[in-house]
Design a protein around this motif. Structure first.
Motif, PDB file in Angstrom:
ATOM      1  N   VAL A   7       1.133  -1.099   0.123  1.00 40.10           N
ATOM      2  CA  VAL A   7      -0.001  -0.146  -0.220  1.00 40.10           C
ATOM      3  C   VAL A   7       0.720   1.033   0.250  1.00 40.10           C
ATOM      4  O   VAL A   7       2.593   1.358   0.769  1.00 40.10           O
ATOM      5  CB  VAL A   7      -0.590   0.191   1.011  1.00 40.10           C
ATOM      6  CG1 VAL A   7      -1.504   1.034   1.128  1.00 40.10           C
ATOM      7  CG2 VAL A   7      -1.789  -1.022   1.080  1.00 40.10           C
ATOM      8  N   GLU A   8       0.735   2.160  -0.898  1.00 43.78           N
ATOM      9  CA  GLU A   8       1.301   3.518  -0.961  1.00 43.78           C
ATOM     10  C   GLU A   8       1.246   4.403  -0.244  1.00 43.78           C
ATOM     11  O   GLU A   8      -0.591   4.164   0.033  1.00 43.78           O
ATOM     12  CB  GLU A   8       1.629   3.361  -2.233  1.00 43.78           C
ATOM     13  CG  GLU A   8       2.930   3.203  -3.411  1.00 43.78           C
ATOM     14  CD  GLU A   8       2.550   3.157  -3.990  1.00 43.78           C
ATOM     15  OE1 GLU A   8       1.792   3.444  -5.137  1.00 43.78           O
ATOM     16  OE2 GLU A   8       3.780   1.793  -5.032  1.00 43.78           O
ATOM     17  N   THR A   9       1.423   5.908   0.372  1.00 49.89           N
ATOM     18  CA  THR A   9       0.080   6.478   0.510  1.00 49.89           C
ATOM     19  C   THR A   9      -0.799   7.444  -0.470  1.00 49.89           C
ATOM     20  O   THR A   9      -0.134   7.294  -1.328  1.00 49.89           O
ATOM     21  CB  THR A   9       1.828   7.866   1.038  1.00 49.89           C
ATOM     22  OG1 THR A   9       2.583   7.554   1.813  1.00 49.89           O
ATOM     23  CG2 THR A   9       0.605   9.174   1.833  1.00 49.89           C
ATOM     24  N   MET A  10      -1.602   6.959   0.178  1.00 47.67           N
ATOM     25  CA  MET A  10      -2.686   7.466  -0.575  1.00 47.67           C
ATOM     26  C   MET A  10      -3.242   9.935  -0.563  1.00 47.67           C
ATOM     27  O   MET A  10      -3.214   9.426   0.540  1.00 47.67           O
ATOM     28  CB  MET A  10      -4.043   7.165  -0.054  1.00 47.67           C
ATOM     29  CG  MET A  10      -4.341   5.374  -0.067  1.00 47.67           C
ATOM     30  SD  MET A  10      -5.979   5.336   0.658  1.00 47.67           S
ATOM     31  CE  MET A  10      -5.679   3.929   1.787  1.00 47.67           C
ATOM     32  N   SER A  11      -3.563   9.243  -1.992  1.00 46.70           N
ATOM     33  CA  SER A  11      -3.936  10.819  -2.000  1.00 46.70           C
ATOM     34  C   SER A  11      -4.934  11.333  -2.588  1.00 46.70           C
ATOM     35  O   SER A  11      -5.489  11.801  -3.435  1.00 46.70           O
ATOM     36  CB  SER A  11      -2.705  11.134  -3.085  1.00 46.70           C
ATOM     37  OG  SER A  11      -3.740  10.550  -4.428  1.00 46.70           O
ATOM     38  N   HIS A  12      -5.929  10.358  -1.986  1.00 47.96           N
ATOM     39  CA  HIS A  12      -7.537  10.961  -1.748  1.00 47.96           C
ATOM     40  C   HIS A  12      -7.395  11.789  -1.631  1.00 47.96           C
ATOM     41  O   HIS A  12      -7.535  12.883  -0.823  1.00 47.96           O
ATOM     42  CB  HIS A  12      -8.053   9.953  -0.814  1.00 47.96           C
ATOM     43  CG  HIS A  12      -7.694   8.285  -1.359  1.00 47.96           C
ATOM     44  ND1 HIS A  12      -8.853   7.700  -2.756  1.00 47.96           N
ATOM     45  CD2 HIS A  12      -7.454   7.189  -0.902  1.00 47.96           C
ATOM     46  CE1 HIS A  12      -8.348   6.763  -2.180  1.00 47.96           C
ATOM     47  NE2 HIS A  12      -7.319   6.590  -1.704  1.00 47.96           N
ATOM     48  N   GLU A  13      -8.866  12.403  -2.588  1.00 49.06           N
ATOM     49  CA  GLU A  13      -9.906  13.956  -2.518  1.00 49.06           C
ATOM     50  C   GLU A  13     -10.132  13.936  -1.359  1.00 49.06           C
ATOM     51  O   GLU A  13      -9.906  14.640  -0.088  1.00 49.06           O
ATOM     52  CB  GLU A  13      -9.494  14.819  -3.909  1.00 49.06           C
ATOM     53  CG  GLU A  13      -8.774  14.331  -4.743  1.00 49.06           C
ATOM     54  CD  GLU A  13      -8.238  15.388  -5.589  1.00 49.06           C
ATOM     55  OE1 GLU A  13      -9.142  16.602  -6.042  1.00 49.06           O
ATOM     56  OE2 GLU A  13      -7.037  15.863  -6.026  1.00 49.06           O
ATOM     57  N   THR A  14     -11.302  13.295  -1.178  1.00 44.95           N
ATOM     58  CA  THR A  14     -12.122  13.114  -0.522  1.00 44.95           C
ATOM     59  C   THR A  14     -11.375  12.344   0.997  1.00 44.95           C
ATOM     60  O   THR A  14     -10.598  11.313   1.496  1.00 44.95           O
ATOM     61  CB  THR A  14     -12.970  12.032  -0.891  1.00 44.95           C
ATOM     62  OG1 THR A  14     -12.926  12.441  -2.218  1.00 44.95           O
ATOM     63  CG2 THR A  14     -14.717  11.860  -0.520  1.00 44.95           C
ATOM     64  N   PRO A  15     -11.570  13.436   1.829  1.00 45.70           N
ATOM     65  CA  PRO A  15     -11.357  12.693   2.672  1.00 45.70           C
ATOM     66  C   PRO A  15     -11.663  11.122   3.516  1.00 45.70           C
ATOM     67  O   PRO A  15     -12.911  10.645   3.066  1.00 45.70           O
ATOM     68  CB  PRO A  15     -12.547  13.734   3.912  1.00 45.70           C
ATOM     69  CG  PRO A  15     -12.597  14.737   3.771  1.00 45.70           C
ATOM     70  CD  PRO A  15     -12.582  14.331   2.464  1.00 45.70           C
ATOM     71  N   ALA A  16     -11.300  10.195   4.539  1.00 44.04           N
ATOM     72  CA  ALA A  16     -11.989   9.231   4.339  1.00 44.04           C
ATOM     73  C   ALA A  16     -13.254   8.802   5.038  1.00 44.04           C
ATOM     74  O   ALA A  16     -13.846   8.016   4.789  1.00 44.04           O
ATOM     75  CB  ALA A  16     -10.848   8.439   5.299  1.00 44.04           C
ATOM     76  N   ARG A  17     -13.392   9.221   6.025  1.00 45.76           N
ATOM     77  CA  ARG A  17     -14.934   9.251   6.699  1.00 45.76           C
ATOM     78  C   ARG A  17     -15.873   9.405   5.681  1.00 45.76           C
ATOM     79  O   ARG A  17     -16.833   9.230   5.203  1.00 45.76           O
ATOM     80  CB  ARG A  17     -14.938  10.479   7.209  1.00 45.76           C
ATOM     81  CG  ARG A  17     -14.893   9.695   9.196  1.00 45.76           C
ATOM     82  CD  ARG A  17     -15.007  11.191   9.796  1.00 45.76           C
ATOM     83  NE  ARG A  17     -16.483  10.523   9.756  1.00 45.76           N
ATOM     84  CZ  ARG A  17     -16.779   9.151  10.289  1.00 45.76           C
ATOM     85  NH1 ARG A  17     -15.927   8.502  11.246  1.00 45.76           N
ATOM     86  NH2 ARG A  17     -18.551   8.899  10.616  1.00 45.76           N
ATOM     87  N   ASP A  18     -15.800  10.535   4.405  1.00 44.21           N
ATOM     88  CA  ASP A  18     -16.988  10.729   3.602  1.00 44.21           C
ATOM     89  C   ASP A  18     -16.967  10.159   2.154  1.00 44.21           C
ATOM     90  O   ASP A  18     -17.424   9.978   1.806  1.00 44.21           O
ATOM     91  CB  ASP A  18     -16.591  11.816   2.667  1.00 44.21           C
ATOM     92  CG  ASP A  18     -17.045  13.194   4.378  1.00 44.21           C
ATOM     93  OD1 ASP A  18     -17.302  12.944   4.833  1.00 44.21           O
ATOM     94  OD2 ASP A  18     -15.843  14.395   3.659  1.00 44.21           O
ATOM     95  N   VAL A 128      -2.377  -1.345  10.677  1.00 38.40           N
ATOM     96  CA  VAL A 128      -2.570  -1.589   8.783  1.00 38.40           C
ATOM     97  C   VAL A 128      -0.895  -1.385   8.499  1.00 38.40           C
ATOM     98  O   VAL A 128      -0.807  -1.724   8.052  1.00 38.40           O
ATOM     99  CB  VAL A 128      -3.224  -0.003   8.555  1.00 38.40           C
ATOM    100  CG1 VAL A 128      -3.728   0.177   7.232  1.00 38.40           C
ATOM    101  CG2 VAL A 128      -4.790  -1.222   8.835  1.00 38.40           C
ATOM    102  N   GLN A 129      -0.184  -0.130   9.520  1.00 43.59           N
ATOM    103  CA  GLN A 129       0.959   0.304   9.488  1.00 43.59           C
ATOM    104  C   GLN A 129       1.466  -1.115   9.202  1.00 43.59           C
ATOM    105  O   GLN A 129       2.665  -1.173   8.935  1.00 43.59           O
ATOM    106  CB  GLN A 129       1.869   1.943  10.486  1.00 43.59           C
ATOM    107  CG  GLN A 129       1.521   2.759   9.807  1.00 43.59           C
ATOM    108  CD  GLN A 129       1.336   4.445  10.547  1.00 43.59           C
ATOM    109  OE1 GLN A 129       2.017   3.781  11.472  1.00 43.59           O
ATOM    110  NE2 GLN A 129       0.806   4.714  10.704  1.00 43.59           N
ATOM    111  N   CYS A 130       1.707  -1.772  10.530  1.00 41.94           N
ATOM    112  CA  CYS A 130       2.520  -3.187  10.773  1.00 41.94           C
ATOM    113  C   CYS A 130       2.022  -3.860   9.381  1.00 41.94           C
ATOM    114  O   CYS A 130       2.927  -5.049   9.250  1.00 41.94           O
ATOM    115  CB  CYS A 130       2.025  -3.540  12.061  1.00 41.94           C
ATOM    116  SG  CYS A 130       2.519  -3.025  13.522  1.00 41.94           S
ATOM    117  N   MET A 131       0.876  -3.984   9.073  1.00 45.09           N
ATOM    118  CA  MET A 131       0.931  -5.133   7.809  1.00 45.09           C
ATOM    119  C   MET A 131       1.569  -5.013   6.980  1.00 45.09           C
ATOM    120  O   MET A 131       2.151  -5.746   5.768  1.00 45.09           O
ATOM    121  CB  MET A 131      -1.048  -5.126   6.721  1.00 45.09           C
ATOM    122  CG  MET A 131      -2.128  -5.161   8.061  1.00 45.09           C
ATOM    123  SD  MET A 131      -3.490  -4.962   7.279  1.00 45.09           S
ATOM    124  CE  MET A 131      -4.451  -4.606   8.692  1.00 45.09           C
TER     125      MET A 131
END
Ligand SMILES: Cc1cc2nc3c(=O)[nH]c(=O)nc-3n(C[C@H](O)[C@H](O)[C@H](O)COP(=O)(O)O)c2cc1C
Length: 345
Positions: A7-18, A128-131
């Protein structure tokens, strides 16, 4: 997910909650691709539905001799299920998990439904980071003892998943060493099993199997013999002997497919907790693959339950680099989103 399934750092424009539920489900399934699996076979297949996530299994005929009952494959899928559960919790989703939900469909292992919004869980985020860093390091462990507190926390993580982890005393370790050595001899004499190992250790570029870089260049010096993969790899093992290793027996109350799935969830919980605490884990499954030695392991439990897997725990050699990550299948090979894509198919 990037190359090699990391998994790479995600650059979603939408915040995770939405983000919509189906996106969260697809991401959780993708994250579960980091899970450990027997011979890195990655036997899980996910299906994202509008309001549910399904986990299925593919039974590779190249595991028939190694895993005739499908227990190791179920452990592997259980580990992926735990990864997905934790990934959803980290993103602030609760789910109801139905294990083996359809008696007429034994290859449908789990369904996650009833998804609801809660606060994102920072502890789950850390796991999740440990994964992303967890991996199998087959070198002998260092002389540094595993802190007792860490062992307690790893056992508690197993117990939270409905299984138990028993740490073996010196006498039991010597008995385990004899049992593992017998299992290795039985397996080395089985030509179909050798062919299967040959297959899983020569999968270069396919995204599954074990590349030479993760296999020891010579048999490491260990109290309990490690799995003989039938060919040397290129991982330098050094002169160390893992005297400080701790051996644990993962076990539970039943020996049925749904308990194997739970055993895999417990394996994942133990391994991620161990990773968080700087403890290296190597599963030793040869002893449970051979029915006779699995029975002997039951004796070590004095009738307390059924043995699922042996784990070697220790502190990895800090002075030398460990093995690289093993490859992974591409997300599209294991996560089916066709039911939620615009236009269906
Ligand atoms: C059920 C199960 C059994 C395993 N058995 C062994 C084993 O006997 N020896 C070993 O060296 N690794 C064993 N492994 C580790 C896998 O080979 C490893 O998880 C896989 O190659 C992916 O690599 P990674 O853990 O570095 O991501 C096992 C893993 C699982 C889930």
């Amino acid at each position: 997910m990037g190359r090699n399934g990391r998994v790479e750092t995600m650059s979603h424009e939408t915040p995770a909650r939405d983000r919509p539920l189906t996106t969260a489900l697809a991401e959780a399934a993708a994250t579960a691709g980091h899970a450990p699996s027997v011979h890195n076979s990655q036997p899980w297949r996910w299906r994202v539905l509008p309001d549910a996530l399904e986990l299925g299994v593919v039974r590779d005929p190249r595991l028939t001799a190694t895993d005739p009952e499908g227990r190791l494959v179920a452990y592997s899928c259980g580990a992926a299920l735990h990864h997905a559960r934790v990934a959803l919790t980290a993103e602030g989703w609760t789910a109801v998990v139905e294990r083996m939900p359809d008696p007429d469909a034994p290859d449908l292992l789990a369904r996650l439904t009833g998804l609801g919004r809660v606060e994102a869980d920072p502890e789950a985020m850390r796991l999740v980071q440990c994964m992303q860093v967890r991996h199998t390091d087959r070198r002998p462990v260092s002389d540094e003892p595993v802190p007792t507190d860490a062992l307690g926390r790893i056992a508690a993580a197993v117990a939270a998943e409905g299984c138990q982890l028993q740490f073996l005393d010196r006498d039991n370790i010597l008995e385990l060493a004899a049992v593992a050595s017998h299992a290795a001899t039985v397996e080395a004499e089985d030509s179909q099993l050798r062919e299967e190992l040959e297959y899983w250790t020569s999968r270069g570029g396919s995204g599954t199997g074990l590349p030479p870089e993760v296999l020891p260049e010579e048999a490491p010096q260990t109290t309990v013999p490690a799995r003989d993969f039938g060919r040397p790899g290129t991982l330098p093992v050094g002169p160390g002997h893992d005297r400080a290793a701790v051996y644990g027996l993962l076990y539970g109350d039943e020996d049925e497919p749904d308990s194997w799935l739970r055993a895999g969830e417990a394996l994942s919980a133990a391994w991620l907790t161990a990773t968080r605490l700087g403890v290296s884990v190597v599963p030793l499954s040869g002893v449970v693959e051979v029915a006779g030695t699995r029975q002997t392991l039951r004796g070590l439990l004095a009738g307390l339950g059924y043995p699922y897997l042996v784990l070697r725990l220790g502190i990895a050699d800090p002075a030398h680099a460990g093995p690289p990550h093993t490859p992974r299948l591409e997300v599209r090979q294991v996560v089916d989103t066709s039911a939620v894509r615009a236009g269906g198919a």
